[in-house]
Enzyme design. Structure first.
Site, PDB file in Angstrom:
ATOM      1  N   ARG A 213       2.426   0.078  -0.921  1.00 24.17           N
ATOM      2  CA  ARG A 213       3.150   0.291  -2.084  1.00 24.17           C
ATOM      3  C   ARG A 213       4.461  -0.269  -1.798  1.00 24.17           C
ATOM      4  NH1 ARG A 213      -0.732   2.090  -4.294  1.00 24.17           N
ATOM      5  NH2 ARG A 213      -1.356   4.036  -5.154  1.00 24.17           N
ATOM      6  N   ASP A 237       1.786  -7.963  -2.943  1.00 19.89           N
ATOM      7  CA  ASP A 237       0.905  -7.238  -4.128  1.00 19.89           C
ATOM      8  C   ASP A 237       1.330  -6.047  -4.963  1.00 19.89           C
ATOM      9  OD1 ASP A 237      -1.666  -7.700  -5.593  1.00 19.89           O
ATOM     10  OD2 ASP A 237      -2.375  -5.673  -4.684  1.00 19.89           O
ATOM     11  N   GLU A 242       6.703  -1.950 -11.182  1.00 19.12           N
ATOM     12  CA  GLU A 242       5.564  -2.799 -11.806  1.00 19.12           C
ATOM     13  C   GLU A 242       5.413  -2.675 -13.311  1.00 19.12           C
ATOM     14  OE1 GLU A 242       2.229  -2.012  -9.269  1.00 19.12           O
ATOM     15  OE2 GLU A 242       3.204  -2.235  -7.446  1.00 19.12           O
ATOM     16  N   HIS A 261      -0.695  -6.431  -8.301  1.00 20.34           N
ATOM     17  CA  HIS A 261      -1.359  -5.250  -7.720  1.00 20.34           C
ATOM     18  C   HIS A 261      -3.010  -5.102  -8.026  1.00 20.34           C
ATOM     19  CE1 HIS A 261      -0.491  -0.648  -6.769  1.00 20.34           C
ATOM     20  NE2 HIS A 261      -1.716  -1.058  -6.347  1.00 20.34           N
TER      21      HIS A 261
HETATM   22  C1  OXD Z   1      -4.602   2.455  -5.008  1.00 18.55           C
HETATM   23  C2  OXD Z   1      -4.324   1.158  -5.260  1.00 18.55           C
HETATM   24  O1  OXD Z   1      -3.779   3.311  -4.679  1.00 18.55           O
HETATM   25  O2  OXD Z   1      -5.034   0.472  -5.578  1.00 18.55           O
HETATM   26  O3  OXD Z   1      -5.819   2.705  -5.185  1.00 18.55           O
HETATM   27  O4  OXD Z   1      -3.099   0.787  -4.910  1.00 18.55           O
END
Ligand code: OXD
Length: 303
Positions: A213, A237, A242, A261
């Site tokens: 994250r 990513d 975002e 992401h």
């Molecule tokens: C998730 C992600 O938490 O793709 O599924 O970030």
């Protein structure tokens, strides 16, 4: 959803419609794992018993009210382990083999020979020892890297990591790493874990890969570390905001890979996520124990 629709009334709701749709509902299936819609809708949850998240991270739905309540939270554990691990391996190899530069030179019709790095024998530290971190460790080991894990508690003799170091010792562990992979959930203890002090502890030749994250990294301090050569590169990513804002310096940094992401999202991921929910719904309907129950205090499914 046909199977679920045959067993109960299903309401499909956008973020705006959620407060109305949630009133009287027993189950909430959050399809958009980044949505903050539950914050506004939570006061309408007058008989909710179970929330299922179509994703691995549950940080957006673990609101204080949800954590304090009896509502059970489940996630889509294991769906993304392999896809994310492959994505990380691809990034590690792209750094070592200087792929970004090769593509750049190709676009300019420039033939410039360079020597590239080996990954065999390099050290990786994977922060987060859940199933995604574990699959990542297995693939990195497969190409000859030596991998250590960083988790809540230290332990030796782990099948995937060998050694797991306690997150309290993160900075000492970072000193040896050529690659640092963040595969941890966003919790109170991981928020801001990668700050200027963490980058200070890393080698100037080290690269950071974040598929966890954005909020685990203090982005402005990462930008400083990359700009000053404190660390060699980053593949990101996930971001604090975002989509990544257009004016973020990260877009134009030569040592940075920005992706939207997508590390988890293999062809067929949406069907795979729906199947996890339908399987759990079958269990719920039959009064059987649910799979992937999140420990709401920890913020993830405890192993
Ligand atoms: C998730 C992600 O938490 O793709 O599924 O970030």
């Amino acid at each position: 959803m046909a199977e679920v629709e045959a067993l109960c009334e299903v309401r499909y709701a956008s973020a705006v419609e959620l407060p109305t749709a949630l009133a009287g509902a027993d189950v909430l299936f959050m399809w958009d794992f980044l949505s903050r819609a539950l914050e506004r809708a939570w006061p309408s949850a007058d008989r909710l018993r179970w929330i299922h998240q179509a994703g691995a991270g549950v940080d957006r739905i673990l609101l204080p009210g949800v954590v304090e309540s009896d509502v059970v939270v489940t996630n889509s554990r294991n769906v993304f382990d392999r896809s994310i691990a492959e994505y990380v391996l691809g990034l590690v190899l792209a750094f070592a083999k200087d792929t970004a530069r090769t593509l750049d030179l190709q676009r300019r019709h420039t033939w410039r020979h360079r020597d590239t790095e080996m990954v065999d024998g390099r050290n990786a530290v994977v922060v987060g020892v859940g199933p995604i971190g574990r699959e990542t460790a297995r693939l990195l080991r497969g190409v000859g890297m030596s991998v250590r894990g960083v988790g809540r508690t230290a332990r030796a003799g782990d099948g995937d990591f060998g050694e797991i170091v306690a997150s309290a010792d993160l900075h000492v562990t970072l000193r040896d790493a050529d690659y640092v992979v963040i595969a941890a959930p966003l919790t109170e203890s991981t928020t801001g874990m990668f700050d200027a002090a963490a980058f200070e502890a890393m080698r100037p030749t080290a690269r950071l890969v974040n598929i966890g994250r954005g909020e685990i990294v203090v982005e402005r301090e990462l930008v400083d570390a990359l700009a000053s050569g404190r660390i060699a590169g980053a593949a990101l990513d996930v971001f604090e905001t975002e989509p990544l804002p257009d004016d973020s310096p990260l877009w134009d940094m030569p040592n940075v890979v920005v992706s939207p992401h997508m590390s988890a999202d293999f062809v067929g991921w949406l069907d795979a996520l729906a199947e996890v929910f339908v399987d759990n719904f079958r269990r719920w309907h039959a009064g059987e124990p649910l799979r992937n129950v999140v420990d709401k205090e920890l913020g993830y499914v405890a192993s």
